[in-house]
Scaffold this motif. Structure first.
Motif, PDB file in Angstrom:
ATOM      1  N   UNK A   1      -9.445  13.195  -3.013  1.00 20.16           N
ATOM      2  CA  UNK A   1     -10.678  12.853  -2.325  1.00 20.16           C
ATOM      3  C   UNK A   1     -11.733  13.952  -2.357  1.00 20.16           C
ATOM      4  N   UNK A   2     -11.535  14.947  -3.207  1.00 21.79           N
ATOM      5  CA  UNK A   2     -12.588  15.938  -3.451  1.00 21.79           C
ATOM      6  C   UNK A   2     -12.648  16.151  -4.946  1.00 21.79           C
ATOM      7  N   UNK A   3     -13.315  15.251  -5.623  1.00 23.19           N
ATOM      8  CA  UNK A   3     -13.271  15.227  -7.075  1.00 23.19           C
ATOM      9  C   UNK A   3     -14.648  15.435  -7.682  1.00 23.19           C
ATOM     10  N   UNK A   4     -14.689  16.296  -8.688  1.00 25.09           N
ATOM     11  CA  UNK A   4     -15.907  16.495  -9.461  1.00 25.09           C
ATOM     12  C   UNK A   4     -15.711  15.855 -10.821  1.00 25.09           C
ATOM     13  N   UNK A   5     -16.740  15.187 -11.325  1.00 23.33           N
ATOM     14  CA  UNK A   5     -16.722  14.681 -12.683  1.00 23.33           C
ATOM     15  C   UNK A   5     -17.750  15.461 -13.493  1.00 23.33           C
ATOM     16  N   UNK A   6     -17.313  15.963 -14.643  1.00 26.00           N
ATOM     17  CA  UNK A   6     -18.236  16.670 -15.544  1.00 26.00           C
ATOM     18  C   UNK A   6     -18.303  15.873 -16.831  1.00 26.00           C
ATOM     19  N   UNK A   7     -19.509  15.481 -17.202  1.00 24.72           N
ATOM     20  CA  UNK A   7     -19.685  14.701 -18.417  1.00 24.72           C
ATOM     21  C   UNK A   7     -20.288  15.596 -19.499  1.00 24.72           C
ATOM     22  N   UNK A   8     -19.633  15.641 -20.653  1.00 24.15           N
ATOM     23  CA  UNK A   8     -20.131  16.441 -21.768  1.00 24.15           C
ATOM     24  C   UNK A   8     -20.211  15.548 -22.993  1.00 24.15           C
ATOM     25  N   UNK A   9     -21.416  15.341 -23.495  1.00 28.58           N
ATOM     26  CA  UNK A   9     -21.605  14.504 -24.677  1.00 28.58           C
ATOM     27  C   UNK A   9     -23.059  14.588 -25.093  1.00 28.58           C
ATOM     28  N   UNK A  10     -23.685  13.425 -25.315  1.00 32.55           N
ATOM     29  CA  UNK A  10     -25.115  13.473 -25.631  1.00 32.55           C
ATOM     30  C   UNK A  10     -25.876  13.966 -24.400  1.00 32.55           C
ATOM     31  N   UNK A  11     -25.379  13.655 -23.226  1.00 33.72           N
ATOM     32  CA  UNK A  11     -25.962  14.187 -22.006  1.00 33.72           C
ATOM     33  C   UNK A  11     -24.950  15.042 -21.269  1.00 33.72           C
ATOM     34  N   UNK A  12     -25.464  15.899 -20.389  1.00 34.46           N
ATOM     35  CA  UNK A  12     -24.614  16.768 -19.583  1.00 34.46           C
ATOM     36  C   UNK A  12     -24.914  16.462 -18.126  1.00 34.46           C
ATOM     37  N   UNK A  13     -23.883  16.255 -17.340  1.00 33.51           N
ATOM     38  CA  UNK A  13     -24.143  16.006 -15.932  1.00 33.51           C
ATOM     39  C   UNK A  13     -22.858  16.085 -15.140  1.00 33.51           C
ATOM     40  N   UNK A  14     -22.969  15.952 -13.828  1.00 31.76           N
ATOM     41  CA  UNK A  14     -21.766  15.969 -13.006  1.00 31.76           C
ATOM     42  C   UNK A  14     -22.008  15.135 -11.762  1.00 31.76           C
ATOM     43  N   UNK A  15     -20.925  14.812 -11.093  1.00 31.97           N
ATOM     44  CA  UNK A  15     -21.029  14.124  -9.812  1.00 31.97           C
ATOM     45  C   UNK A  15     -19.821  14.501  -8.981  1.00 31.97           C
ATOM     46  N   UNK A  16     -19.911  14.211  -7.696  1.00 33.32           N
ATOM     47  CA  UNK A  16     -18.888  14.649  -6.745  1.00 33.32           C
ATOM     48  C   UNK A  16     -18.630  13.514  -5.775  1.00 33.32           C
TER      49      UNK A  16
ATOM     50  N   UNK B   1     -21.484  12.099  -3.284  1.00 31.77           N
ATOM     51  CA  UNK B   1     -22.340  13.178  -2.790  1.00 31.77           C
ATOM     52  C   UNK B   1     -23.693  13.070  -3.479  1.00 31.77           C
ATOM     53  N   UNK B   2     -24.752  12.863  -2.698  1.00 28.51           N
ATOM     54  CA  UNK B   2     -26.058  12.593  -3.291  1.00 28.51           C
ATOM     55  C   UNK B   2     -27.040  13.746  -3.189  1.00 28.51           C
ATOM     56  N   UNK B   3     -26.841  14.655  -2.240  1.00 30.02           N
ATOM     57  CA  UNK B   3     -27.841  15.692  -2.020  1.00 30.02           C
ATOM     58  C   UNK B   3     -29.075  15.102  -1.353  1.00 30.02           C
ATOM     59  N   UNK B   4     -30.146  15.893  -1.338  1.00 28.55           N
ATOM     60  CA  UNK B   4     -31.346  15.502  -0.593  1.00 28.55           C
ATOM     61  C   UNK B   4     -32.058  14.301  -1.171  1.00 28.55           C
ATOM     62  N   UNK B   5     -32.129  14.205  -2.507  1.00 26.21           N
ATOM     63  CA  UNK B   5     -32.861  13.093  -3.115  1.00 26.21           C
ATOM     64  C   UNK B   5     -32.052  12.466  -4.245  1.00 26.21           C
ATOM     65  N   UNK B   6     -30.755  12.327  -3.998  1.00 21.18           N
ATOM     66  CA  UNK B   6     -29.845  11.663  -4.937  1.00 21.18           C
ATOM     67  C   UNK B   6     -29.743  12.373  -6.283  1.00 21.18           C
ATOM     68  N   UNK B   7     -30.082  13.657  -6.336  1.00 24.73           N
ATOM     69  CA  UNK B   7     -30.070  14.348  -7.613  1.00 24.73           C
ATOM     70  C   UNK B   7     -29.063  15.477  -7.664  1.00 24.73           C
ATOM     71  N   UNK B   8     -28.112  15.498  -6.730  1.00 27.19           N
ATOM     72  CA  UNK B   8     -27.065  16.509  -6.808  1.00 27.19           C
ATOM     73  C   UNK B   8     -26.306  16.326  -8.115  1.00 27.19           C
ATOM     74  N   UNK B   9     -25.888  17.441  -8.711  1.00 23.98           N
ATOM     75  CA  UNK B   9     -25.037  17.367  -9.895  1.00 23.98           C
ATOM     76  C   UNK B   9     -25.769  17.457 -11.217  1.00 23.98           C
ATOM     77  N   UNK B  10     -27.064  17.795 -11.194  1.00 25.83           N
ATOM     78  CA  UNK B  10     -27.839  17.883 -12.437  1.00 25.83           C
ATOM     79  C   UNK B  10     -27.474  19.159 -13.190  1.00 25.83           C
ATOM     80  N   UNK B  11     -26.337  19.079 -13.820  1.00 24.68           N
ATOM     81  CA  UNK B  11     -25.696  20.217 -14.445  1.00 24.68           C
ATOM     82  C   UNK B  11     -26.430  20.744 -15.669  1.00 24.68           C
ATOM     83  N   UNK B  12     -27.062  19.868 -16.405  1.00 27.15           N
ATOM     84  CA  UNK B  12     -27.589  20.210 -17.727  1.00 27.15           C
ATOM     85  C   UNK B  12     -28.575  21.362 -17.712  1.00 27.15           C
TER      86      UNK B  12
END
Ligand SMILES: [Zn+2]
Ligand SMILES: [Zn+2]
Lengths: 390, 390
Positions: B215-230, B237-248
């Motif tokens: 129940x505390x999981x991070x997803x890291x996506x690596x491909x044509x785009x880079x990103x993550x979510x939690x 987990x959305x953060x202040x404006x639904x943009x948490x996880x903008x890893x790239x």
């Protein structure tokens, strides 16, 4: 919709606790209020409301007032919270000083005092004894029986096992696997909860300081230690094992400075106090960090360069944190901003360059408002929260 | 204990919604169950339970069964959920293909189909029309009336304004400030919710895939785009404006590669597909990324070096994410892990070096289990969640 969420939500004890907290919250925010009004607002049965109110009254958190409701004419006994019905102790343990504060049930700080200590592993027991006797003395001075004290909340630097009350690792205090909560509890007889100081600090800033009204706030501390914390809708973000926000060992230069932890390029090796002092001492025989700030204010080039480089790295860190957490507010706390408030303008300038454009206007950077008091206030509030959740 | 939390908690509508969700959750997990049992478990009044059950029955989410409770002998009408009482559509929009799936109220994927499209700004309306007609056709094929469809959930890459249903910025799709949810809703007549594809994807992995039980999981996506979510305790987990996880666009080398965004040293310039292709093409005239993986498998030194450097940077990123989020599980998804699963072993090796020691054993790194289906499943589940929360 998720199965594990269901399992949690439908658990009888969880529902009971939620309902008790809800009733207390309704009383706190709509006082004075009658039992039947509570029942109407919460949709709970009169029986359940009655039982919970009895519990809260027995615990001294809620009292009946002589007021009667206006309106339809039927008289009802009204309920209010009892500020002096419950107290909590908030403690801030840092490397060289300990601050102890007393908070009432309305979350007002009644009094506080500061102690000196030497936080080395060998002296841990002395520190425990000092804190315990100071708590006892404080309560005696104020004439408050320990039966009225919900508990003790402690904020302290390091990796803290919040559930078990253990300081797993604190380089600041030199403690490792130290059962701080249990030891304090044994000595004082008061229920004790401990947490990482920055997690407690952001709770303080959220309830009483710079983060009031913001509900997605990151705190970044830059000083002798480096760390961060996040609060979302009033909840401290803890991560899997209460260690979210360990900023100091984020890698900022993959092939950079060697850190005490054995890794290369950790953030703390670029911005913490000893890093800044190390840089400064290559040029000038300064004794403490205030002399560096003074040199910057005299516009001495070497000092300006050091602080500018630190500001650049803090701005890069803000970008990285904002990308992951997406907060609406970033609070800067610690010796750097306390000793050199001008840093905020330098950060603004660097952030223009190093923060990803879509995020550039999505957050504000401000200084901590409570400085020294935020940990004591947050720790006291944490102890009160614990008490009403059990 | 915080004032703003109180304000939220005690809000009448919020409480009503919470109670309705709670009753539905209790039915889902303890079915079959009687009204009086629900009342006992939730502490809610019989009147409130009765009203909520009527609402849920009217909405076709819950049905009465012919079963009777055993035990004390009094017969009671039992309640169960109705899998075919409600459906949702889940849509995964990527650069070149769109997948549309149909999910029932028990969160089973009934059927799905794939469409080709060209995702350029000029073609946005064509894409909308294509999706809308496909949704309508899918429902007709299955003989499902749109009155039984809770809504449409869409996952798509980019910065998504989840509240307003707007694609604020998507470099993958070439869309900017595009009111995707409203346009789909107009064309289909179905309530539409959109979210960032990785946020929806981790919901899918949490409910149905690799993150089940964590129940505390991070997803890291690596491909044509880079990103993550939690995802934490089932909540995205959305953060202040639904943009948490903008890893790239996290900065990984403060003075490094120039990124398309104008900043220096952004992570994506080191690990995304075009970065790897760019490196590879300095040495070999490969057309697509699979050829690089093939060269690594043939142990060609230049290819090994490129992938090893990427693995190093992903490991550094894992350290940085783990320091901030402190998850117990890191899921790797995207073209890299799908095309070159061996990367997990390389990551293990690098993580030994670049993850801060106190965190080294605090999490596992695993591959996505659902690959292509996770976004459709997560998007469908999101649409169902929305429906029962309103
Ligand atoms: Zn380090
Ligand atoms: Zn960039």
């Amino acid at each position: 919709m998720s199965e594990s969420k269901h399992t949690v939500k439908q658990d009888q004890e969880v529902i009971k606790q939620h309902n008790k907290q809800l009733v207390l919250d309704v009383i706190r925010t709509r006082r004075p209020i009658s039992r039947s009004e509570i029942s109407k607002i919460t949709e709970m049965s009169a029986t359940s409301v009655g039982r919970i109110v009895s519990e809260l009254t027995d615990e001294g958190l809620v009292r009946e007032t002589s007021l009667t409701s206006s309106g339809v004419g039927r008289k009802a006994v009204m309920l209010d919270i009892e500020p002096s019905g419950r107290y909590a102790i908030g403690i801030d343990i840092q490397k060289k000083r300990i601050v102890i504060g007393l908070m009432d049930f309305a979350e007002r700080l009644i009094t506080s005092k500061e102690l000196k200590h030497t936080s080395q592993e060998a002296q841990a027991e002395e520190t425990i004894a000092l804190m315990a006797s100071s708590v006892t003395a404080l309560l005696e001075e104020q004439g408050i029986s320990s039966a009225k004290v919900a508990g003790i909340g402690i904020g302290t630097p390091g990796v803290i096992d919040y559930e078990r009350g253990v300081v797993q690792f604190s380089s600041t205090l030199g403690w490792r696997d130290f059962p701080l909560a249990m030891r304090i509890q044994e000595k004082t007889g008061l229920r004790t909860v401990i947490d990482n100081d920055l997690k407690v600090k952001i709770l303080g800033e959220y309830l009483f300081g710079a983060a009031q009204g913001s509900d997605k706030t990151v705190l970044i501390n830059v000083g002798t230690g480096i760390g961060s914390s996040l609060i979302i809708n009033g909840d401290i973000f803890r991560g899997g094992s209460n260690s979210a926000g360990e900023l100091g060992h984020m890698t900022i230069h993959p092939h950079g400075n060697l850190c005490e932890c054995g890794k290369r390029g950790c953030l703390q090796t670029y911005i913490d106090e000893s890093a800044l002092l190390g840089e400064a001492r290559k040029v000038s025989a300064i004794r403490e960090i205030g002399e560096l700030f003074a040199a910057v204010r005299r516009n001495e080039e070497w000092a300006v360069e050091i602080i500018d480089r630190a500001a650049f790295h803090i701005a890069v860190t803000i970008n990285n944190i904002v990308c992951l957490y997406n907060p609406d507010t970033v609070i800067l706390s610690g010796d750097l901003v306390e000793g050199f408030g001008e840093i905020l303008e330098w950060l603004d300038r660097h952030c223009e360059q190093v923060v990803w454009e879509p995020f550039r206007d999505s957050f504000q950077v401000i200084a901590s408002r409570l400085h020294g008091r935020s940990i004591v206030l947050g720790a006291g509030a944490l102890a009160l929260q614990q008490a009403t959740h059990n």
